[in-house]
Structures are given as C-alpha cells and as structure tokens.
Design an enzyme around this catalytic site. Structure first.
Site, PDB file in Angstrom:
ATOM      1  N   LYS B  81       1.632  -6.047  17.211  1.00  0.00           N
ATOM      2  CA  LYS B  81       1.868  -6.151  18.654  1.00  0.00           C
ATOM      3  C   LYS B  81       2.644  -7.430  18.937  1.00  0.00           C
ATOM      4  O   LYS B  81       2.347  -8.478  18.342  1.00  0.00           O
ATOM      5  CB  LYS B  81       0.519  -6.158  19.389  1.00  0.00           C
ATOM      6  CG  LYS B  81       0.639  -6.114  20.915  1.00  0.00           C
ATOM      7  CD  LYS B  81      -0.739  -6.068  21.591  1.00  0.00           C
ATOM      8  CE  LYS B  81      -0.636  -6.011  23.104  1.00  0.00           C
ATOM      9  NZ  LYS B  81      -1.951  -5.963  23.770  1.00  0.00           N
ATOM     10  N   SER B 156      -2.715  -2.216  27.244  1.00  0.00           N
ATOM     11  CA  SER B 156      -1.404  -2.813  27.039  1.00  0.00           C
ATOM     12  C   SER B 156      -0.826  -2.611  25.637  1.00  0.00           C
ATOM     13  O   SER B 156       0.372  -2.719  25.455  1.00  0.00           O
ATOM     14  CB  SER B 156      -1.487  -4.314  27.313  1.00  0.00           C
ATOM     15  OG  SER B 156      -2.286  -4.966  26.342  1.00  0.00           O
ATOM     16  N   SER B 180      -7.345  -2.880  26.202  1.00  0.00           N
ATOM     17  CA  SER B 180      -5.943  -2.733  25.779  1.00  0.00           C
ATOM     18  C   SER B 180      -5.727  -2.182  24.381  1.00  0.00           C
ATOM     19  O   SER B 180      -4.610  -1.840  24.021  1.00  0.00           O
ATOM     20  CB  SER B 180      -5.223  -4.087  25.892  1.00  0.00           C
ATOM     21  OG  SER B 180      -4.898  -4.348  27.226  1.00  0.00           O
TER      22      SER B 180
END
Lengths: 481, 490, 96
Positions: B81, B156, B180
């Site tokens: 990420k 997210s 997330s």
C-alpha cells in the site's frame, strides 16, 4: 506614587545527552547544517518518537535539585502550531501533567561589596517540564534558511512564579540555576550555544496593589547580563508609561542588546489556540521511589550548601568561597587538599584562588591538566608554615611546581631555597644591621614602629631573602632593647 | 490444477519454489504480465518498478541456489500500500501533497518483509492518506472492483484488495484505521486481517490516526494471510506503542487449533439493524455453518456500539489534524507555486489547499475544530471516555466467548460515485469495523458468499493478541468452502 | 455543544492553515454541521467516573537508552525539499 515590578521567568535548558529526546539521532552544537537529522527529526511521513531515558533522568535530577515534587506519572502532549523551525508543526511537550511540580531555588543577591555576602532569598517555581527543541532559522534579506540540527534536542522548561522584583533577582536566579545544572552535570548552560535561554514576564504595579499589572513577555534575552539589562530597561519603561497615565497592553517585546532598549514584536494572529492533545505516539512515564532515590544519590552537594560548609568547616573568608564554590571542579580541587590539613585551609584557598587560577588562565590550561595537585599544595603550605621558606619564596616555588610538577620540597632542594644558616647567624646579621644603621634604631627607640622596616631590609639582603621575616623582626626588637 | 501461477496461493508457491518447479523470476514475471494485462481496467497501482522487482526475484533465486532462503515468503511478490515507507521508492499516500516524494528510509514492516526475502512489488492505490472507504479519494485515480468494474473496491486499502483479487500480487499489505483492510477485503472477495493494536510496528506507516492505525496482510486465503502476518509482526524499539509480546507461530497454531469447538458470540447490536441488509444472508449461512460444526453460538451485547461512529470520528480526525500538519510545503511536500513570498504562513495555506483533496481537508477541519479552544472536553475527552466504555464492552463479551462473528460491511461494494457527496453516510458504513480499532482488538474479514454477484465478507473479531485463534476460526470456514479459489472474470 | 451547527469555518481553516475557497467553506460548513449534529449523540452518554482511553493497550516507561543509532545524510534529508540552498531549506522570510 511608588511602583514595584513583578517578574516571572521561563528558562529553557538543554539537557546534555548523546542523542535527541525522541530519537537516537546524534545531538550537538556547531555541526554543518542538517547533518544531525534522521526521519524523526525531519518529521518524515511514518516517523515515530521514542523517549530518551537520559533526558528523563536529567529532568528528574533537576527537579530534585530544585526542590520540586515529582508526581508518580507524567505524560506527553502535542502543542499544535505552524512554524518552519518545527518539523511536525507540533511540539511534543507536557501540558497538564509535567514531570516536576513546584520547587524552590535559593538565590544570592549581590552584597554591599565583593567581600560581603549578599542577601539570600528563595524563588518559587511553578513547574519544570520536558519538550523537544526546534530548529534554527537563519535570516537573509530575501528569505530564511532552516537548519534542523537543533530540532529534537532534549529541552526542559523551568517556569517560575511571578516571584522576582528586579533585574538583579532575575540575574541571581539564572546564576543559581546555571550553577546547579552544571554541578549536577545536567547541562553546560552555555548561553552562547543556546543551551540556556530565558524569557521574562514583566509587569509593574503601584506598591500595595494586590493584582498584577498587564505583563510584557520579553524575548531575545541571550545572556544573563542581557536578562538583567533587558528587565531593568523594561521596568523603567513601564513605570514611566504608568506615571504618564498610560496603560500597558499585554504583548510580546524583544530586547535589543545592541541598542540597549526593548521593542514591540509583531503579534502572531491566532496565537494561543494550541489545540493540545495527548500524544498518541508516546506512553506515560511512571517514576517510582526507587528511580527517584538513585537519582537523588547522584546529586552532589549544591553550591550554597557547600559555601556555608566551607565557611564553617574551614573558616574561609566569603571572598575565597565566592571564587571557589561556583566552580564545582575548583571547589573539589581545593577541598582535596584542605580536608587533609584543615588548619591550612585558608592558605590553600589563597593559592587556589590566586596562583592556580592566574597560572591556568595565563597558560590556557584546564584544571584537569594542572600539574599542581593536592599533594603539591600541601607540601607548599607546610614548607611556609614550618618556616622553611618565606611566603615570598613560596610564590616562586609555586611557579616552579606548576611548570615542573615537582613537590615543593623538591623545588626548594633543587633551587637551594632552604636557608643554609641557623638562628645564631641571623642574630649576627641583625646585630650588623643595627650597627650599620644607627638612625632607624634611634627612630624606633623614639617610638616609630615603622623604622624597624629599614633594618629588616638589610637583614633579608644578607640572608638572600631566606630569613624568616617574623623571626628577624623579633630578633631586632630583642637586640635593640 | 492448471491454475495460472499468479493465482496460486503463497503457501503452494512456497512449495513449488522449494522443489525448484518454479523460480521467483518466473513467478514475478507472471505477476508482472498479469498486472499489465488487467491494470487498464483494475487500476490498483499508483506505480510499480518492473526492473526492481525482477532484480529482487533474481536475488531470491540466487539465495535459493545456495540454500540460503529466508523463509516461506522468499521470492514471493508482495504488493505494498502506498502509505508505507520503502527506501528509494515513491511514497505518495495517493496525495498530490507527496506526489514526488521518495522515501529515504524503510518502514519496520518493510525491513522485515525484505528480511523474509519477499519481492516487494509496486505501490498500491488507496484513499488519500487512508481517509475513505472507496479508494475514490485518491488523487491519482479511482481503482475498480475486479468483480464489477463499475463498483468501488472499498477502501482505504482498495488497491491492495483489488490487486490480490485480480492476481496482480500474491499478497499485499494494507493499513486499517477504521476498517481499511477488512472492508475492501470484503468488497473484493479476499482475506484481510487487522492485527491487534501494537502487534505490527507503525514505524514507517504514514500516520492517519496514531492510536487506531495498524498494518496488516491481505491475501486470498487465511493461511496466506497468516504467513504475511508472521513476517511483519513483532516488537519494535522504534515504535513506543508496539507491544512486547511474543508472536506465536501462526502456521503451527493453525494446525494445533484445527477442529476446536469454539464459543462464538453474535453482538446483538450489530444484527438488530442489519437483518434486512443485502450482505446478511451469506453471513447468516456462515453462522449456521459454525453451529453445525459444533461451535457454541451465543448472543452477546456490546451496548455502546451506537456511540462508536461518533467516538471514532472525533478521535480519528483530531489525531489526523495533528499528524497531517507536517505536510506543509516546507521540507518535502508539494509547495504551491503562487504564494505571498513575504509570508511563510501563505506557503502553508496555499500548499495545503492545493496538496490535500476534499475528504482530507474535511477531516482536518473537523479534527482542528474538535481540538480548538473550549471544545476539548466536550469532544476529545468525551470520546476518549466513550472509547473506554466501548473497550470494556469487548472485554466483557470475551469473558463469555472466544470470538465474535459479524458482517464486515452493511452492504457489498457500491457503484462508483454513489456516496461521494454524503460523507456522513459514508462514515456510518464503517459501523462494524471501527469498534475493533477503538478497542485495539484484531479483526479478520474473509469471503463468505455473494450478494447480486458481489462478494460478501464475514468478520471475525478476536481477543487481543490472539490472532492465532481468529485465524483458526476463519480457516475452519474457509476449508469447508471454495471461495478462495473463486476469482473475478477479467 | 449547542451551537455546533455554526462552526466558525474561517477561524478553523486559519488554525488548520488551509486556504479554503468560498465554495468549500459553504460546503464544509454544511457537511460538518450535520456530522457534528450526529456526533452530539455522545452528549447523552454518561461518562462520569470513566477514565479516558489514550491507548488501547496502555504501557508505561517505553524508552531507549541514550545511544546514537539513527541517522540520515544531508542529501537524503533534503532530497524532497521544494527549495534548498547551502544544505538548508529555503522558506519565505520569517518575521520574528
């Protein structure tokens, strides 16, 4: 109407440590710009703070030395404000649970003369807390350049109550705090290196009025003398304004040491909404008795206590103690010799504060490099005391010891300074002097004590300076009468 | 099985690598090929560095040839990420603020991953600074849900979820502040695990809300998730909130806990309102499965659930407003071209206006407001106290049960653009996931079925530092179903 | 919390150092108003005698000894700087 000033100080002291307060990046002064940085110091994304145990130890020590209360638990808060020298745009500090609360600092005001001890007072502290220092801005005509080397240095803030009333008291307070910090090894408090910085809150009110007047926060006080001068100037200015019937508006001013005056600073528009919040990246600190006790054990005898003891135990005059005591190393140097021969303490004190300091300063040596040790000092004062050499010759022997590192006896021996005659010989020289100088003899007989000096000189000359003046004096009196 | 390499599990690939039936270079090439083939539709990555990945793969093969492999992940491509610091790689947080930022250091979990021999692969898209539930708040581009390209992948960590679902990485790392990892895992039909707060170091994870953030694995199977969790877990001296606790051997405990009859709780507050939601049917079936397996299913109560969203948004935005203050146009971020050159304040105002997207600004404003003078006690302190009550709810529930079963999200992935204009309803959709962050407990989402063709996730909430039990409970379901072998058609 | 619908957006934006457009101000005021309205829910919760939670798993005395072990070269520290000179970060003149 009479007016009086009320002063509170906020003193920032950097804690001496290898690494910074919240990261193990090297801390220091005088390095090339931005060489003492790491991801934490630069506030890079993802960087996290971790406490430095040494900084905690340092401030606990300071708190104990300044008679503070150390609560069981203290915690960390973020003080949010934007400024280019603050990499995270928040400072990690302690808002409602500081590491030290309260406290008392003993100060000494200047006495009537250098030889007289001044009045002692105790100044009340509000708190001491720990926080990170910020970077440094270098200003140019068009822009400013930021160096983050200083950012993240361990910094304690000592906050006093509005408990002082003159520049002298503020000066004495800072002097006392600095001595204690240096004594305890917490900080070198070199103001030129920014290791100690002070801001003052100054207000003036009519004598007898209880409420405080509006305060001016005075910044840019870059030396202890600057603090004194800045405060004195500001007190006069405020008093003048009030006498004119004007009012003082709370504001921040700065001291301009070159111009010797204070001036108003531009106000930050939205100052004082710091949006404090507990720092979620750090855990609270619990300080138990065991921790406090081992730190307490590391605290040396503090300067004023030592001074009182020196005066008491060694019968030292104030002047000598006031030179010895502010310097921990020097006072320990003195005492290493004095405690072995307390009766000679004054003589030792004289050598240390006059001869040792003079020679160190002339040769640029430090005390640690000095070849004259306690052993040397003792050998010297003993030689003088026994009458082996005169005080005058003692001065020369000291210089030789300082250069060569020999003990006094060795110097006396090598240089042949020991008298090679007995008292009978001195008696002969005295009689000769009396015979050769009838006039002073008559004057002395007529009651002029000073006339004896005119006989002393010739005797000392005959002995090549080695005769003991006290003995000569005594013999002359005996022979004349 | 003639399955493509890129869809094989990490555990299987580990075996193939060991037997020499496949090389890391082949595997990495397969992943790169797959990525190039589908990325125009999925758009999971912000960037990737092919040459760098191939070099890492070669180094892994080299290690293997000399018998020096570092563990089961050696040679396996893991996507990252774009919120974790990787030395000499971009770190954008999907924000214009950091569009040109290159990290000069490694996050601790990245360092550990490198030590495990994994091939670090690409920077995965996300909601800007992890603020969002759809990956639509990315400054670079939206990511699509591989199961339906018109839908969001969740957020997210939407890029991390989509990449795993689409075979663009064997495993990925995500981060979870309020769901997330778990919510996008649920939306993309993959496994996502938020570890106990303090299990994985946060050093090098760009902070959103420090007291809630955790890094965690995303994978196509529970076992794979456990392998990646193993690699990144453990105490870190550089994170003061990292916990000094021994990390269990997750592979071993998956074996030893097999077949255990668990006591599982159903928080009634979670089910009361959700009974009619589209995602409920598969979740109910999963619960029935556990009951038939012989587990004890029990209703429990988490009475302060209704305060969780309010509590969460106060704490998260307050911390974020302070954490994101460092992005200011001064040292390393985007600096506005036009600012009043006489005024440093203007650099902040303009750079932050240009550098932050709308959702980030909204949350910074909210967080600044709740901390501003006069409001601290009413908002932040009150929320911290509510947080205590929420935490205690879980402590009480865990006296009765080993873990909790809940839906991960009230609904499956929604269409792009559907919720952008209504932040409050977006915030409310985090209802099942945020409590785990407030309480600091671990949470796992794993696929348990479909609703209108879109994946639905089952959430298992475990006891603090007992990810091993949570994983074993998840695997009991997974091994009796075939969801891990079902992939979207792309 | 009664007047939360009227959040002083100008003041808060100034504290947050974000120049908001007029549109953003209007939009945020309204959205934040409804979010704060929702958050007010907490008011009804009785938290008397409840200790605040700062960390989910609280610890104490987490520190390191004072040994230097972290560094970053000047080049690496400034590699992302928007403007630099003499190994320092350039900012508009800061008035003190």
């Amino acid at each position: 109407m009479e007016y009086e000033a009320v002063i509170g100080l906020e003193v920032h002291v950097q804690i001496k440590a290898e690494s910074k307060i919240f990261t193990r990046c090297k801390a220091g002064f005088g390095f090339e710009p931005n060489t003492l940085v790491d991801p934490v110091v630069m506030g890079l994304p993802g960087a996290l703070p971790v406490m430095n145990k040494k900084a905690l130890d340092g401030v606990i020590k300071a708190g104990l030395a300044l008679n503070c209360t150390i609560p069981d638990v203290c915690k960390w808060d973020r003080k949010n404000y934007f400024y280019p020298d603050s990499p995270n745009n928040y400072q990690i500090t302690q808002y409602d649970q500081p590491i030290c609360e309260g406290g008392l600092v003993e100060i000494e005001l200047s006495g009537d003369s250098r030889a007289a001890m001044g009045e002692h007072k105790k100044i009340q502290l509000t708190r001491i807390h720990l926080e990170n220092d910020v970077g440094k801005l270098n200003h140019f005509t068009e822009d400013s350049l930021v160096d983050y080397n200083r950012a993240g240095t361990s910094l304690m803030e000592i906050v006093t109550e509005p408990d002082m009333h003159s520049g002298d008291e503020a000066f004495a307070f800072l002097t006392a705090v600095r001595q204690i910090m240096v004594y305890c090894g917490i900080s070198d408090c070199d103001m030129e290196k920014g290791q100690m910085r002070a801001d003052a809150n100054i207000s003036v009110r009519p004598v007898g009025q209880k409420e405080l007047g509006s305060k001016i926060e005075l910044k840019n006080l870059n030396s202890i003398t600057g603090v004194k001068n800045g405060i004195e100037y500001e007190i006069k200015r405020q008093t003048r304004e009030l006498k004119k019937g004007n009012t003082i508006t709370q504001a921040t001013w700065r001291w301009d040491a070159d111009q010797g005056r204070t001036e108003s600073m531009r106000e930050k528009e939205d100052a004082h909404d710091y949006r404090y919040l507990p720092d979620p990246d750090l855990m609270p600190v619990r300080i138990d008795d065991e921790w406090k006790n081992w730190i307490r054990a590391e605290i040396p005898e503090l300067p004023f206590d030592k001074q009182r003891r020196f005066i008491e135990a060694y019968d030292l005059p104030y002047t000598i103690t006031s030179v010895l005591v502010p310097d921990r190393e020097l006072s320990e140097y003195f005492e290493a010799a004095a405690k072995r021969s307390p009766k000679m303490a004054q003589a030792i004190g004289n050598y240390v504060t006059n001869d040792v300091l003079r020679e160190l300063s002339e040769t640029g040596q430090s005390l640690a490099e000095c070849k004259v040790t306690a052993e040397h000092l003792l050998s010297l004062v003993n030689a003088v005391e026994k009458g082996t050499i005169t005080k005058q010759i003692g001065k020369d022997v000291f210089l030789e010891m300082f250069k060569s590192g020999e003990l006094a006896d060795a110097v006396i021996e090598r240089k042949g300074l020991k008298p090679n005659f007995d008292e009978d010989q001195v008696k002969v020289w005295c009689q000769e002097a009396i015979d050769e100088n009838p006039r002073p003899v008559d004057d002395f007989k007529a009651g002029n004590e000073k006339a004896l000096n005119a006989l002393l000189g010739p005797v000392m000359k005959k002995s090549r300076g080695k005769a003991n003046p006290q003995i000569v004096n005594q013999l002359l009196r005996e022979l004349i009468s | 099985m003639s399955e493509e390499l890129y869809y094989k599990s990490a555990s299987e690939l580990s075996g193939l690598l060991e037997k020499g039936e496949v090389s890391s270079l082949e595997l990495t090439r397969s992943i790169i090929g797959r990525t190039k083939a589908v990325e125009d539709r999925v758009a999971a990555f912000n960037s990737y560095d092919e040459a760098d990945a191939l070099a890492q793969a070669e180094a892994s093969d080299q290690r293997r040839s000399t018998g020096n492999i570092s563990g089961p992940l050696d040679g396996i491509p893991v996507g990252i990420k774009d919120i974790l610091a990787v030395k000499d790689q971009p770190l954008t947080c999907s924000s214009k603020m950091l569009e040109n930022f290159i990290s000069p250091y490694d996050a601790t979990c990245i360092q550990k991953l490198k030590q495990s021999g994994a091939v670090l692969w690409g920077r995965l898209n996300m909601d800007e600074f992890a603020m969002g539930s759809s990956t639509e708040n990315s400054a670079t581009h939206p990511t699509s849900n591989p199961w339906n390209l018109n839908c969001v992948p969740g957020g997210s960590s939407g890029g991390s979820a989509a990449a795993v679902a689409a075979g663009e990485a064997v495993l990925t790392l995500g981060s979870d502040t309020g769901g997330s990892i778990r919510q996008p895992a649920s939306h993309c039909g993959v496994v996502g695990l938020k570890p106990t707060y303090g299990r994985v170091s946060r050093f090098g994870l760009a902070a959103f809300a420090s007291s809630l953030d955790q890094v965690g694995p995303m994978a196509r199977s529970v076992e794979d998730a456990s392998l990646l969790l193993q690699a990144i877990s453990g105490h870190d001296l550089r994170d003061s909130t990292s916990f000094r606790k021994e990390v269990p051997d997750f592979s071993k405990s998956l074996e030893s806990l097999k077949g255990k009859k668990w006591k599982l709780g159903l928080p009634k507050e979670y089910f009361e309102k959700a009974s009619d939601s589209a995602a409920m049917e598969p979740v109910q079936k999963a619960i029935d499965f556990y009951r038939e397996l012989g587990c004890e299913i029990k209703e429990v109560s988490l009475p302060h659930t209704e305060y969780a969203v309010a509590t969460y948004y106060i704490i998260a935005t307050a911390e974020a407003s302070s954490n994101l203050a460092r992005y200011d146009g001064i040292r390393y971020t985007h600096r506005a071209a036009n600012f009043d050159p006489k005024d440093s304040v203007d650099v902040y105002n303009q750079s932050r206006a240009e550098g932050f997207g709308e959702e980030v600004k909204r949350r910074i404003i909210l967080g600044t407001y709740v901390l501003s003078s006069g409001y601290y006690d009413a908002y932040y302190l009150k929320a911290q106290k509510a947080r205590t009550l929420i935490r205690q709810d879980f402590e009480k529930a865990y006296e009765e049960v080993d873990a909790l079963l809940t839906p991960t999200s009230p609904f499956p992935a929604f269409e792009k653009g559907a919720k952008m204009e209504d932040p409050l309803s977006m915030y409310l959709s985090d209802i099942y996931t945020i409590s785990a962050n407030l309480a600091g407990i671990p949470g796992l989402s794993l696929p348990c079925g479909y609703s209108n063709g879109m994946p639905v996730g089952l959430q298992i909430l475990g006891k603090p530092f007992q990810e091993d039990e949570m994983l074993a409970i998840g695997q009991a379901f997974e091994s009796a179903h075939d969801f891990k072998n079902q992939h979207p058609e792309l | 919390m009664s007047d939360t619908e009227k959040i002083d957006i100008e003041y808060v934006a100034k504290l947050a150092r974000i120049a908001l457009s007029e549109e953003e101000k209007a939009k945020f005021s309204e959205q934040l108003g409804s979010i704060l309205g929702y958050i007010e829910k907490l008011e009804e919760l009785n938290t008397e005698g409840v200790e605040p939670t700062a960390h989910p798993h609280p610890m104490e005395n987490v520190w390191q000894e004072d040994v230097v072990s972290s560094e970053l070269s000047v080049e690496a520290a400034l590699q992302n700087a928007p403007k630099q000179r003499q190994n320092m970060v350039v900012v508009p003149k800061v008035v003190e």
